[in-house]
Design a protein around this motif. Structure first.
Motif, PDB file in Angstrom:
ATOM      1  N   PRO A 128       0.803  -1.205   0.099  1.00 36.47           N
ATOM      2  CA  PRO A 128       0.017   0.075  -0.043  1.00 36.47           C
ATOM      3  C   PRO A 128       0.799   1.271   0.019  1.00 36.47           C
ATOM      4  O   PRO A 128       0.558   2.151   0.787  1.00 36.47           O
ATOM      5  N   VAL A 129       1.680   1.370  -1.156  1.00 34.18           N
ATOM      6  CA  VAL A 129       2.653   2.497  -0.978  1.00 34.18           C
ATOM      7  C   VAL A 129       2.674   3.065  -2.625  1.00 34.18           C
ATOM      8  O   VAL A 129       2.229   2.243  -3.446  1.00 34.18           O
ATOM      9  N   CYS A 130       3.357   4.345  -2.567  1.00 33.39           N
ATOM     10  CA  CYS A 130       3.573   4.951  -4.095  1.00 33.39           C
ATOM     11  C   CYS A 130       4.815   5.316  -3.983  1.00 33.39           C
ATOM     12  O   CYS A 130       5.254   6.028  -2.785  1.00 33.39           O
ATOM     13  N   LYS A 131       5.475   5.192  -5.000  1.00 25.10           N
ATOM     14  CA  LYS A 131       6.949   5.525  -5.168  1.00 25.10           C
ATOM     15  C   LYS A 131       6.659   7.017  -5.787  1.00 25.10           C
ATOM     16  O   LYS A 131       6.210   7.001  -7.104  1.00 25.10           O
ATOM     17  N   VAL A 132       7.065   8.004  -5.144  1.00 20.99           N
ATOM     18  CA  VAL A 132       6.911   9.480  -5.664  1.00 20.99           C
ATOM     19  C   VAL A 132       8.042  10.012  -6.128  1.00 20.99           C
ATOM     20  O   VAL A 132       9.159   9.966  -5.109  1.00 20.99           O
ATOM     21  N   THR A 133       8.403  10.330  -7.198  1.00 20.66           N
ATOM     22  CA  THR A 133       9.680  11.199  -7.844  1.00 20.66           C
ATOM     23  C   THR A 133       9.514  12.247  -7.811  1.00 20.66           C
ATOM     24  O   THR A 133       8.747  12.883  -8.522  1.00 20.66           O
ATOM     25  N   PHE A 134      10.217  13.088  -7.020  1.00 18.15           N
ATOM     26  CA  PHE A 134      10.195  14.530  -7.009  1.00 18.15           C
ATOM     27  C   PHE A 134      11.510  15.258  -7.821  1.00 18.15           C
ATOM     28  O   PHE A 134      12.415  14.631  -7.609  1.00 18.15           O
ATOM     29  N   SER A 135      11.296  16.114  -8.717  1.00 22.31           N
ATOM     30  CA  SER A 135      12.332  16.645  -9.398  1.00 22.31           C
ATOM     31  C   SER A 135      12.159  18.078  -9.542  1.00 22.31           C
ATOM     32  O   SER A 135      10.839  18.720  -9.859  1.00 22.31           O
ATOM     33  N   ILE A 136      13.111  18.993  -9.583  1.00 22.90           N
ATOM     34  CA  ILE A 136      13.338  20.326  -9.940  1.00 22.90           C
ATOM     35  C   ILE A 136      14.451  20.871 -10.608  1.00 22.90           C
ATOM     36  O   ILE A 136      15.385  20.307 -10.556  1.00 22.90           O
ATOM     37  N   GLU A 137      14.268  21.654 -11.475  1.00 20.37           N
ATOM     38  CA  GLU A 137      15.155  22.441 -12.443  1.00 20.37           C
ATOM     39  C   GLU A 137      16.045  23.531 -11.425  1.00 20.37           C
ATOM     40  O   GLU A 137      15.298  24.346 -11.218  1.00 20.37           O
ATOM     41  N   ALA A 138      17.364  23.241 -11.255  1.00 21.24           N
ATOM     42  CA  ALA A 138      17.839  24.292 -10.496  1.00 21.24           C
ATOM     43  C   ALA A 138      19.375  24.224 -10.995  1.00 21.24           C
ATOM     44  O   ALA A 138      20.354  23.937  -9.933  1.00 21.24           O
ATOM     45  N   THR A 139      19.500  24.757 -12.021  1.00 25.38           N
ATOM     46  CA  THR A 139      21.014  24.494 -12.624  1.00 25.38           C
ATOM     47  C   THR A 139      22.144  25.370 -11.813  1.00 25.38           C
ATOM     48  O   THR A 139      23.256  24.772 -11.715  1.00 25.38           O
ATOM     49  N   GLU A 140      21.730  26.480 -11.271  1.00 28.32           N
ATOM     50  CA  GLU A 140      22.656  27.407 -10.597  1.00 28.32           C
ATOM     51  C   GLU A 140      22.745  26.919  -9.115  1.00 28.32           C
ATOM     52  O   GLU A 140      23.686  27.422  -8.342  1.00 28.32           O
ATOM     53  N   ALA A 141      21.797  26.013  -8.589  1.00 30.68           N
ATOM     54  CA  ALA A 141      21.914  25.416  -7.156  1.00 30.68           C
ATOM     55  C   ALA A 141      22.777  24.673  -6.885  1.00 30.68           C
ATOM     56  O   ALA A 141      23.260  24.067  -7.584  1.00 30.68           O
ATOM     57  N   THR A 142      23.276  24.786  -5.495  1.00 25.14           N
ATOM     58  CA  THR A 142      24.251  23.529  -5.182  1.00 25.14           C
ATOM     59  C   THR A 142      23.559  22.435  -4.190  1.00 25.14           C
ATOM     60  O   THR A 142      24.033  21.490  -4.018  1.00 25.14           O
ATOM     61  N   THR A 143      22.337  23.025  -3.439  1.00 23.32           N
ATOM     62  CA  THR A 143      21.785  22.060  -2.732  1.00 23.32           C
ATOM     63  C   THR A 143      20.166  21.976  -2.989  1.00 23.32           C
ATOM     64  O   THR A 143      19.633  23.178  -3.219  1.00 23.32           O
ATOM     65  N   ALA A 144      19.263  20.890  -2.744  1.00 18.13           N
ATOM     66  CA  ALA A 144      17.981  20.958  -3.031  1.00 18.13           C
ATOM     67  C   ALA A 144      17.528  19.804  -2.133  1.00 18.13           C
ATOM     68  O   ALA A 144      18.093  18.557  -1.978  1.00 18.13           O
ATOM     69  N   ALA A 145      16.338  20.027  -1.615  1.00 18.69           N
ATOM     70  CA  ALA A 145      15.541  19.083  -0.818  1.00 18.69           C
ATOM     71  C   ALA A 145      14.084  19.221  -1.027  1.00 18.69           C
ATOM     72  O   ALA A 145      13.579  20.284  -1.370  1.00 18.69           O
ATOM     73  N   VAL A 146      13.452  18.072  -0.743  1.00 15.06           N
ATOM     74  CA  VAL A 146      12.076  18.138  -0.778  1.00 15.06           C
ATOM     75  C   VAL A 146      11.647  17.631   0.590  1.00 15.06           C
ATOM     76  O   VAL A 146      11.949  16.936   1.381  1.00 15.06           O
ATOM     77  N   ILE A 147      10.888  18.794   1.394  1.00 12.30           N
ATOM     78  CA  ILE A 147      10.523  18.894   2.579  1.00 12.30           C
ATOM     79  C   ILE A 147       8.891  18.798   2.846  1.00 12.30           C
ATOM     80  O   ILE A 147       8.275  19.570   2.049  1.00 12.30           O
ATOM     81  N   GLY A 148       8.399  17.798   3.839  1.00 11.09           N
ATOM     82  CA  GLY A 148       7.095  17.864   4.008  1.00 11.09           C
ATOM     83  C   GLY A 148       6.715  16.940   5.065  1.00 11.09           C
ATOM     84  O   GLY A 148       7.307  16.337   6.001  1.00 11.09           O
ATOM     85  N   ASP A 149       5.173  16.613   4.942  1.00  9.68           N
ATOM     86  CA  ASP A 149       4.533  15.841   6.118  1.00  9.68           C
ATOM     87  C   ASP A 149       5.186  14.455   6.129  1.00  9.68           C
ATOM     88  O   ASP A 149       5.149  14.042   7.230  1.00  9.68           O
ATOM     89  N   PHE A 150       5.533  14.008   5.020  1.00 12.31           N
ATOM     90  CA  PHE A 150       6.270  12.551   5.009  1.00 12.31           C
ATOM     91  C   PHE A 150       7.339  12.472   5.524  1.00 12.31           C
ATOM     92  O   PHE A 150       7.797  11.291   5.934  1.00 12.31           O
ATOM     93  N   ASN A 151       8.211  13.518   5.820  1.00 10.20           N
ATOM     94  CA  ASN A 151       9.623  13.572   6.352  1.00 10.20           C
ATOM     95  C   ASN A 151       9.873  14.300   7.495  1.00 10.20           C
ATOM     96  O   ASN A 151      10.803  14.752   7.596  1.00 10.20           O
ATOM     97  N   ASN A 152       8.658  14.758   8.057  1.00  8.04           N
ATOM     98  CA  ASN A 152       8.845  15.549   9.332  1.00  8.04           C
ATOM     99  C   ASN A 152       9.538  16.996   8.887  1.00  8.04           C
ATOM    100  O   ASN A 152      10.136  17.526   9.714  1.00  8.04           O
ATOM    101  N   TRP A 153       9.436  17.490   7.789  1.00  8.10           N
ATOM    102  CA  TRP A 153       9.991  18.835   7.253  1.00  8.10           C
ATOM    103  C   TRP A 153      11.451  18.831   7.272  1.00  8.10           C
ATOM    104  O   TRP A 153      11.956  19.675   7.863  1.00  8.10           O
ATOM    105  N   ASN A 154      12.154  17.637   7.425  1.00  6.55           N
ATOM    106  CA  ASN A 154      13.576  17.521   7.558  1.00  6.55           C
ATOM    107  C   ASN A 154      14.340  17.593   6.155  1.00  6.55           C
ATOM    108  O   ASN A 154      14.041  16.448   5.462  1.00  6.55           O
TER     109      ASN A 154
END
Length: 98
Positions: A12-38
């Protein structure tokens, strides 16, 4: 930005792939309910084309609020299923429904 969902028939799970274009960035994360905004739990890997991407297994039949954190800046996903006002952040969060 993109969200890709792959439902797993045997669990009963779904694999969710998050992606964001940020060519100039050095770090990126997805934060939310599913990882305690960590940010550490939601780190995205940078690909050669400048896109940051990662896949997470989320329990199905739920909705989750989330945002991207790119070099310290919060960004909503334009491909989100919905948006929800968050009083604590005084801003809208993206919502993904699985």
């Amino acid at each position: 930005m993109a969200i890709k969902k792959q439902f797993i028939k045997s669990k009963p799970v779904c694999k969710v792939t998050f992606s964001i274009e940020a060519t100039e960035a050095t770090t990126a994360a997805v934060i939310g309910d599913f990882n305690n905004w960590n940010p550490t739990a939601g780190e995205l890997s940078k690909l050669k084309n400048g896109t940051f991407k990662a896949t997470f297994e989320l329990p199905a039949s739920n909705s989750y609020e989330f945002r991207y954190l790119v070099d310290g800046q919060f960004i909503n996903d334009t491909d989100a299923d919905d948006y929800k006002w968050n009083e604590f952040a005084a801003a809208e969060n993206s919502v993904v429904t699985v």
